[in-house]
Design a protein around this motif. Structure first.
Motif, PDB file in Angstrom:
ATOM      1  N   ALA B  81      29.053  12.380  14.725  1.00 14.89           N
ATOM      2  CA  ALA B  81      30.341  13.093  14.658  1.00 14.89           C
ATOM      3  C   ALA B  81      30.744  13.278  13.194  1.00 14.89           C
ATOM      4  CB  ALA B  81      31.411  12.322  15.424  1.00 14.89           C
ATOM      5  N   LYS B  82      30.586  12.222  12.397  1.00 18.86           N
ATOM      6  CA  LYS B  82      30.938  12.318  10.968  1.00 18.86           C
ATOM      7  C   LYS B  82      30.009  13.301  10.256  1.00 18.86           C
ATOM      8  CE  LYS B  82      32.915   7.753  10.389  1.00 18.86           C
ATOM      9  NZ  LYS B  82      32.534   6.369  10.200  1.00 18.86           N
ATOM     10  N   ARG B  84      28.427  15.858  11.546  1.00 18.05           N
ATOM     11  CA  ARG B  84      28.785  17.234  11.933  1.00 18.05           C
ATOM     12  C   ARG B  84      30.009  17.715  11.144  1.00 18.05           C
ATOM     13  NH1 ARG B  84      27.812  15.513  17.387  1.00 18.05           N
ATOM     14  NH2 ARG B  84      30.046  15.185  17.637  1.00 18.05           N
ATOM     15  N   ALA B  85      31.006  16.815  11.038  1.00 26.14           N
ATOM     16  CA  ALA B  85      32.233  17.197  10.336  1.00 26.14           C
ATOM     17  C   ALA B  85      31.944  17.586   8.888  1.00 26.14           C
ATOM     18  CB  ALA B  85      33.232  16.042  10.386  1.00 26.14           C
TER      19      ALA B  85
END
Lengths: 386, 225
Positions: B81-82, B84-85
């Motif tokens: 998730a990090k 991707r961000a």
């Protein structure tokens, strides 16, 4: 843009649904608050009972009287500090809906054993001196606009006839649990009149109020008192004031239990309503939550979004409900026969419980949608057709 | 040009009840830094699945995926998730804007995960909305925008964090010809002017023409490489 703004906007996405859910929570909290108020007020009469007072009554039933002659015998029991007595008079004041306790009492001792009834020495002295006088609670004085010197006329039922009492004292409650809705007058005055009108009913009192020195010896003293009158025509049953009051409350215990149960059932139902709202909201936003995940929003963020929305709705509904409970309880008190409850107010614990219930509802209602949202994979979320 | 993406012997299967459905078969692919690649192929050929693996929103059944030297195929959910961000910008066929947020707020969303101040975020958002030609529509909600405008907001959202890679899944699939042309021109500009590496899935040969490299998939395999 703050996350709270998004939570707020999400909550208002379906305005009608959110409004109805808030309305439902509000009504449930009001119902919970009113029911809990009735239950706690009922119970508070037990809590208000003094630990160093015993009540001696007829062993068969409270409705049967005891001889006046028992007073001195009870007083002679070791550990007994003082003895007073009272008798349920009944009667009607102006209207049969005007309900408050009217008791014939031992004027000399009643305020000694009931120190929570605060009366000035001057008024007490005036009361003791005048046989046909009475003392009333401050609430009665306020409700019926009665002042010192006024005459209160009772229409007797248990003790038939017209009974006039001059108000010589108005007692104040020591604290908010003290009953200030009683009317107290001379037992001797009633007894003397009964000697003329109904001699068979003289020399009898309803119950004795026994003040003891050491509350830890209440059981032993109770046994000793009851032993004094064993095998007499009027055997006694002595118990703590708390147990005595509980006996009254127990008569209504089924209703109280039902009310208790109802208050929690209401909370359970509204929890399901909010949970349903949150499940629908989360289901409708399955794709959006997939977008959030794609953008890098974490489990923590998504949990915050859903939980925040659920809590916003539940606390809003709960808060409005609590705020409205106060005027509704006040209105409820007005609608009931005067004096039906000696005191009627919302206990702080009721407010705390209602607010806690609202918060708990918000948390529990969010659990399933959070779980569902977190376990849905991003690709499944994008494929979802709601 | 160095390789930004390396897909090494990747296979991917889905399970429907007890049936395994293979989608990608031992596929390898590389994308160079600054490349604009179009992935074409019939429905069910595995284009979107491959895109999802490259973007780190799905994981391969076997094989490895590297982006900027990081093996994303073995990152945990939280790390992914990090990642991707910080590294990826997404453009979807159906825009996937949040309907209760304005264009400005939609574009600002990915920046909420950064440490930028409110003023800095505002500057970034206004800048990218001006680049996509929506400087005058910042306070419009998605329903107040046309399809083409919505997609431009989605592109602004994808580039606002200045990611190394843009992935676009049928970005013109829901648009009329004129809007599609505008979007493709914008993507071309992002590739050439801002040096963004783009991987785009499309059915549309006209869209594919804008790409510098076109790869075809059929039944989970790259063909004509």
């Amino acid at each position: 843009m703050k996350v709270f703004k998004l939570i707020f906007k999400n909550a208002l996405r379906h305005k009608l649904r959110t409004f109805l859910t808030i309305l439902g929570i509000m009504i449930a909290v009001i119902a919970f608050g009113v029911l809990r108020t009735v239950v706690t007020i009922w119970d508070s009469s037990v809590d208000a009972a003094s630990a160093n007072r015993l009540i001696t009554r007829q062993s068969v039933s409270f409705i049967f009287p005891l001889p006046y002659a028992y007073k001195e015998k009870i007083k002679s029991v070791p550990g007994v500090q003082d003895v007073s007595f009272a008798n349920w008079f009944g009667g009607v004041y102006k209207d049969k809906n005007n309900f408050f306790a009217r008791l014939a009492v031992d004027a000399e001792t009643i305020f000694d054993v009931m120190p929570e009834f605060l009366i000035t020495p001057e008024e007490l002295e005036a009361f003791k001196k005048e046989r046909n006088s009475c003392v009333i609670g401050a609430d009665i004085a306020k409700q019926y606009n009665i002042k010192l010197g006024d005459v209160m006329t009772l229409e007797g039922d248990i003790y038939p006839g017209r009974w006039d009492f001059i108000v010589r004292g108005i007692y104040r409650p020591q604290n908010k649990n003290t009953d200030d809705t009683q009317m107290l007058f001379h037992w001797q005055y009633v007894d003397e009149r009964m000697k003329i009108e109904s001699p068979a009913r003289t020399g009898l009192v309803g119950w004795y109020i026994v003040e003891i020195k050491d509350p830890n010896k209440s059981a032993a003293i109770s046994n000793q008192i009851d032993a004094l009158f064993k095998n007499s025509s009027a055997e006694t049953k002595t118990e703590t004031e708390k147990a005595f009051t509980q006996g009254f409350v127990a008569a209504s215990s089924a209703i109280i239990t039902a009310m208790n149960l109802m208050s929690f059932v209401i909370i359970g139902i509204i929890m399901l309503v909010l949970a349903n709202t949150m499940v629908m909201a989360a289901r409708e936003r399955t794709r959006e939550y997939a977008v959030f995940k794609t953008l890098g929003f974490s489990t923590f963020h998504l949990t915050g979004l859903i939980l925040g929305e659920s809590l916003l709705i539940s606390i809003l509904g709960g808060g409005i409900g609590i705020a409205l409970t106060y005027p509704i309880v006040a209105g409820f008190e007005q609608a009931m026969p005067k004096g039906f409850f000696p005191f009627f107010y919302i206990e702080p614990i009721t407010t705390i419980m209602a607010l806690s219930a609202a918060i708990l509802i918000g948390i529990i209602a969010a659990v399933f949608p959070i779980h569902r949202t977190l376990k849905t994979k991003i690709v499944e979320g994008f494929r979802f057709v709601g | 040009m160095s390789e930004l993406i390396q897909v090494q012997n990747v296979s991917k299967s889905y399970w429907r009840d007890s049936f395994e459905i293979p989608v990608l078969n031992n596929l390898s692919l590389s994308v160079k830094q600054g490349e604009f690649m179009a992935l074409m192929g019939p429905s069910g050929s595995g284009k979107t699945t491959l895109l999802n693996l490259i973007a780190g929103i799905d994981k391969p059944s076997s094989g490895k995926v590297f982006v900027s030297g990081t093996e994303i195929s073995n990152l945990g959910e939280s790390s992914l998730a990090k990642w991707r961000a910080n590294n990826i910008g997404f453009i979807f066929q159906f825009y996937n804007l949040i309907p209760v947020l304005t264009a400005f707020e939609n574009v600002e969303l990915p920046l909420l995960l950064t440490k930028l101040s409110k003023e800095e975020r505002k500057k970034h958002v206004e800048n990218v909305l001006n680049i996509v030609g929506l400087g005058n529509h910042m306070q419009h909600y998605p329903k107040q925008l046309s399809g083409g405008q919505e997609q431009r907001v989605a592109i602004a959202r994808a580039v606002v964090t200045d990611p190394v890679l843009l992935v676009a899944d049928e970005p013109t699939g829901d648009l009329d010809r004129n809007s599609a042309t505008e979007i493709l021109t914008l993507l071309e500009r992002l590739n050439k002017e801002f040096n963004k590496t783009i991987v785009m899935v499309t059915h549309d040969p006209h869209a594919a023409e804008r790409a510098s490299v076109v790869r075809h998939l059929e039944k989970g395999d790259l063909v004509g490489a």
